[in-house]
Design a protein around this motif. Structure first.
Motif, PDB file in Angstrom:
ATOM      1  N   SER A 122       8.315   4.683  -5.312  1.00  0.00           N
ATOM      2  CA  SER A 122       8.582   3.532  -4.446  1.00  0.00           C
ATOM      3  C   SER A 122       8.281   3.861  -2.988  1.00  0.00           C
ATOM      4  O   SER A 122       7.748   3.026  -2.244  1.00  0.00           O
ATOM      5  CB  SER A 122      10.041   3.095  -4.604  1.00  0.00           C
ATOM      6  N   LYS A 123       8.598   5.072  -2.581  1.00  0.00           N
ATOM      7  CA  LYS A 123       8.345   5.485  -1.203  1.00  0.00           C
ATOM      8  C   LYS A 123       6.850   5.549  -0.909  1.00  0.00           C
ATOM      9  O   LYS A 123       6.389   5.041   0.124  1.00  0.00           O
ATOM     10  CB  LYS A 123       8.997   6.851  -0.960  1.00  0.00           C
ATOM     11  N   THR A 154       4.456   4.019  -2.570  1.00  0.00           N
ATOM     12  CA  THR A 154       3.899   2.667  -2.669  1.00  0.00           C
ATOM     13  C   THR A 154       4.182   1.856  -1.405  1.00  0.00           C
ATOM     14  O   THR A 154       3.278   1.206  -0.852  1.00  0.00           O
ATOM     15  CB  THR A 154       4.495   1.951  -3.890  1.00  0.00           C
ATOM     16  N   ALA A 155       5.426   1.887  -0.955  1.00  0.00           N
ATOM     17  CA  ALA A 155       5.796   1.084   0.212  1.00  0.00           C
ATOM     18  C   ALA A 155       5.033   1.521   1.454  1.00  0.00           C
ATOM     19  O   ALA A 155       4.470   0.681   2.177  1.00  0.00           O
ATOM     20  CB  ALA A 155       7.304   1.191   0.446  1.00  0.00           C
ATOM     21  N   TRP A 156       4.978   2.821   1.717  1.00  0.00           N
ATOM     22  CA  TRP A 156       4.303   3.280   2.931  1.00  0.00           C
ATOM     23  C   TRP A 156       2.797   3.157   2.854  1.00  0.00           C
ATOM     24  O   TRP A 156       2.130   2.938   3.894  1.00  0.00           O
ATOM     25  CB  TRP A 156       4.715   4.721   3.234  1.00  0.00           C
ATOM     26  N   ARG A 204       2.144  -0.400   3.801  1.00  0.00           N
ATOM     27  CA  ARG A 204       2.463  -0.631   5.209  1.00  0.00           C
ATOM     28  C   ARG A 204       1.326  -0.158   6.100  1.00  0.00           C
ATOM     29  O   ARG A 204       0.983  -0.826   7.090  1.00  0.00           O
ATOM     30  CB  ARG A 204       3.757   0.096   5.576  1.00  0.00           C
ATOM     31  N   TYR A 234       1.624  -2.098  -6.623  1.00  0.00           N
ATOM     32  CA  TYR A 234       2.345  -2.478  -5.417  1.00  0.00           C
ATOM     33  C   TYR A 234       3.854  -2.573  -5.642  1.00  0.00           C
ATOM     34  O   TYR A 234       4.625  -2.609  -4.679  1.00  0.00           O
ATOM     35  CB  TYR A 234       1.846  -3.831  -4.910  1.00  0.00           C
ATOM     36  N   GLN A 236       7.659  -1.516  -6.522  1.00  0.00           N
ATOM     37  CA  GLN A 236       8.511  -0.335  -6.496  1.00  0.00           C
ATOM     38  C   GLN A 236       9.225  -0.208  -7.846  1.00  0.00           C
ATOM     39  O   GLN A 236       9.441  -1.198  -8.537  1.00  0.00           O
ATOM     40  CB  GLN A 236       9.517  -0.446  -5.356  1.00  0.00           C
TER      41      GLN A 236
END
Length: 430
Positions: free
Chosen positions: A27-28, A30-32, A35, A95, A97
């Motif tokens: 999740s980390k 994917t999120a960054w 971003r 995409y 999480q």
């Protein structure tokens, strides 16, 4: 070549924590990653993501953390390749999480102890995962993931293809839906009966339709809805296991037959992309979409290589429509192929014969192996094939594979992976 052994581990708090940590890292990353794409228009590379987010990640071995990033970028690369080819309608990049994710270990974090326990390291300061291992061979790669009911251990071994084939014959294999495979090797031919598989597919479709109808009449999330949903998953899982068992046993029997008949080269028809042009009505389309030709061909391929055979793929276009005797092309009607030149034969064996000839790059002498004694000079009849049928007690281990010892401490639920399995399940001991 790599083979995979699977063991059922059940569910424990320790495995839940590991899967949760892997999910947090996924999740980390994917999120960054997205971003950076949205705010700066910059795509992080895999090396950058591993350096920024995987290094020093607590709760996982460093290589296990890197494997999470590998999984994300492999999925992303697959999506980008399909996007570039234009064949990505309805597909989206990774995409979402995830709360849990599979945990992987590479060779540096794997050790098989003298007492038969597999030790999987989780980094300095963290307790390792210890599993009773029913084999005396150390795997090269290990993965623990969720199979829908419990955690499952998947171990990969590197197998050397050092066995020599008994002969130098070439066999052509036509993968079919009614007959799982039709084989032609010189003057010999076989067909692998697929009617048991079709029966299981019909049972699978009827079971799914019956339970879906009942589920739709219940309130979503209610007690009865959940009970029916569990019953559906349980029954369909059992049928899928029977289908996989059948494919393993039929492919093992076929490869063993080829090995005994001194076949050295196996030529399999390539059906890649066949589903893209399916349009024969809803009922026929359902059969073809459930056609397990890819899985069956893969089983034949790796089991033949274990026996020292060479495996090749050739295109199947028009092989079942081309006469092996005169080379003319026409669509067969029914299961028999009849040509104006007088040739007659089983349509699937016609395909197998043409696959073999296409690989060899030369035509066999006219009527040399197609003519039957006593027939007229203008008529060529292909001899009837030998049938290979499914029997529940048939073995699943490919010829040439060495048996593995079983640890009495691992007795439990049976593994769902037939090939090379000792029929026992492992359990975490630490």
């Amino acid at each position: 070549m790599h083979l995979t052994r699977k063991l059922k581990l059940g569910r424990t708090d320790r495995l839940d924590r590991l899967a949760r940590r892997a999910g947090d890292l996924w999740s980390k990353i994917t999120a960054w990653h997205w971003r950076f794409v949205d705010r700066q228009g910059y795509w992080l590379s895999k090396g950058q993501a591993q350096k920024m987010y995987c290094k020093g990640f607590d709760g996982l071995h460093s290589q296990s953390a890197q494997a999470v990033a590998d999984s994300f970028y492999d999925s992303l690369q697959s999506w980008r390749e399909k996007r570039e080819s234009g064949n990505y309608e309805g597909l989206r990049p990774p995409y979402k999480q995830k709360r849990h994710f599979k945990v992987q270990w590479k060779s540096a974090a794997i050790r098989l102890r003298d007492d038969g326990v597999l030790r999987l390291s989780n980094g300095r300061g963290n307790d390792p995962v210890l599993i009773d291992w029913p084999s005396d061979r150390q795997p090269k790669r290990v993965e623990i993931g969720w199979d829908g009911d419990q955690y499952e251990l998947r171990c990969q071994y590197k197998i050397e293809e050092d066995e020599k084939p008994k002969g130098t014959k070439t066999a052509g294999i036509d993968i079919g839906e009614i007959h799982l495979a039709a084989v032609r090797s010189g003057d010999e031919s076989w067909t692998v009966n697929g009617r048991e598989l079709r029966s299981l597919r019909r049972q699978q479709n009827r079971t799914k339709a019956r339970l879906d109808s009942k589920i739709d009449r219940k309130e979503r999330g209610s007690r009865r809805w959940k009970r029916l949903a569990r019953a559906k998953d349980r029954q369909l899982s059992k049928i899928r296991g029977r289908i996989k068992d059948l494919l393993h046993k039929q492919s093992t029997r076929l490869v063993k037959t080829l090995h005994e008949r001194r076949v050295g080269t196996v030529v399999v028809g390539d059906l890649k992309g066949i589903r893209e042009s399916i349009g024969y009505g809803s009922k026929a389309n359902q059969k073809l979409h459930q056609w397990a030709y890819g899985e069956f061909a893969r089983m034949i391929e790796y089991k033949a290589r274990l026996c020292g055979m060479t495996v090749e793929r050739v295109g199947e276009a028009y092989t079942s429509q081309t006469c092996p005797s005169c080379g003319s092309r026409q669509k067969p009607h029914g299961r028999e192929y009849v040509c104006g030149c007088g040739f007659e034969g089983h349509r699937d064996l016609v395909g197998a014969t043409n696959i073999r000839k296409r690989y060899l790059g030369q035509d066999e002498p006219q009527g040399s192996s197609l003519r039957v004694a006593g027939e007229g000079p203008k008529r060529s009849v292909m001899a009837s094939p030998t049938g290979v049928r499914y029997r529940p007690h048939m073995r699943t281990e490919p010829p040439g594979s060495e048996p593995q010892r079983c640890n009495p401490a691992t007795a439990g639920k049976t593994s769902t992976e037939p090939k090379g399995s000792c029929g026992q399940a492992g359990r975490p001991v630490g």
